[in-house]
Design a protein around this motif. Structure first.
Motif, PDB file in Angstrom:
ATOM      1  N   GLY A  21      60.531  35.328  66.165  1.00 34.42           N
ATOM      2  CA  GLY A  21      61.694  34.813  65.446  1.00 34.42           C
ATOM      3  C   GLY A  21      61.951  33.346  65.733  1.00 34.42           C
ATOM      4  O   GLY A  21      62.231  32.557  64.823  1.00 34.42           O
ATOM      5  N   ILE A  22      61.857  32.971  67.008  1.00 39.17           N
ATOM      6  CA  ILE A  22      62.050  31.564  67.381  1.00 39.17           C
ATOM      7  C   ILE A  22      60.976  30.697  66.748  1.00 39.17           C
ATOM      8  O   ILE A  22      61.262  29.605  66.229  1.00 39.17           O
ATOM      9  N   THR A  23      59.732  31.165  66.772  1.00 35.22           N
ATOM     10  CA  THR A  23      58.630  30.404  66.197  1.00 35.22           C
ATOM     11  C   THR A  23      58.826  30.183  64.701  1.00 35.22           C
ATOM     12  O   THR A  23      58.682  29.065  64.197  1.00 35.22           O
ATOM     13  N   ILE A  24      59.177  31.244  63.983  1.00 28.25           N
ATOM     14  CA  ILE A  24      59.390  31.117  62.538  1.00 28.25           C
ATOM     15  C   ILE A  24      60.572  30.197  62.253  1.00 28.25           C
ATOM     16  O   ILE A  24      60.506  29.342  61.353  1.00 28.25           O
ATOM     17  N   LEU A  25      61.650  30.332  63.018  1.00 26.00           N
ATOM     18  CA  LEU A  25      62.821  29.492  62.826  1.00 26.00           C
ATOM     19  C   LEU A  25      62.489  28.015  63.051  1.00 26.00           C
ATOM     20  O   LEU A  25      62.848  27.158  62.231  1.00 26.00           O
ATOM     21  N   ILE A  47      53.186  29.666  68.792  1.00 22.56           N
ATOM     22  CA  ILE A  47      52.304  30.609  68.104  1.00 22.56           C
ATOM     23  C   ILE A  47      51.376  31.296  69.104  1.00 22.56           C
ATOM     24  O   ILE A  47      51.164  32.508  69.040  1.00 22.56           O
ATOM     25  N   LEU A  48      50.836  30.537  70.033  1.00 20.04           N
ATOM     26  CA  LEU A  48      49.967  31.106  71.060  1.00 20.04           C
ATOM     27  C   LEU A  48      50.722  32.122  71.922  1.00 20.04           C
ATOM     28  O   LEU A  48      50.196  33.201  72.228  1.00 20.04           O
ATOM     29  N   LEU A  49      51.956  31.807  72.285  1.00 16.35           N
ATOM     30  CA  LEU A  49      52.769  32.748  73.058  1.00 16.35           C
ATOM     31  C   LEU A  49      53.038  34.020  72.269  1.00 16.35           C
ATOM     32  O   LEU A  49      53.039  35.121  72.832  1.00 16.35           O
TER      33      LEU A  49
END
Length: 62
Positions: A21-25, A47-49
């Motif tokens: 969610g954080i990555t997409i945001l 993304i790697l995480l």
């Protein structure tokens, strides 16, 4: 399945979804020009995480 193992499964899944969610945001807000100060390397790390926690979550389910 023991109670502690089930808790680890839930926590691993929760961590994956939170990171996703954080990555997409961050990706969307950076694309809209709101978070332009964030370098692309940070998004790649996020993304790697997500990939690592997704694999870890899947392995926890066994």
């Amino acid at each position: 399945m023991s109670r502690t193992r089930r808790n680890r499964n839930i926590r691993a899944s929760q961590l994956f979804f939170i990171l996703a969610g954080i990555t997409i945001l961050v990706w969307v807000l950076r694309g809209l020009g709101i978070l332009t100060f964030i370098p692309g390397g940070i998004i790649l790390i996020l993304i790697l995480l997500c990939v690592i926690t997704g694999i870890w979550s899947r392995l926890q389910r066994g």
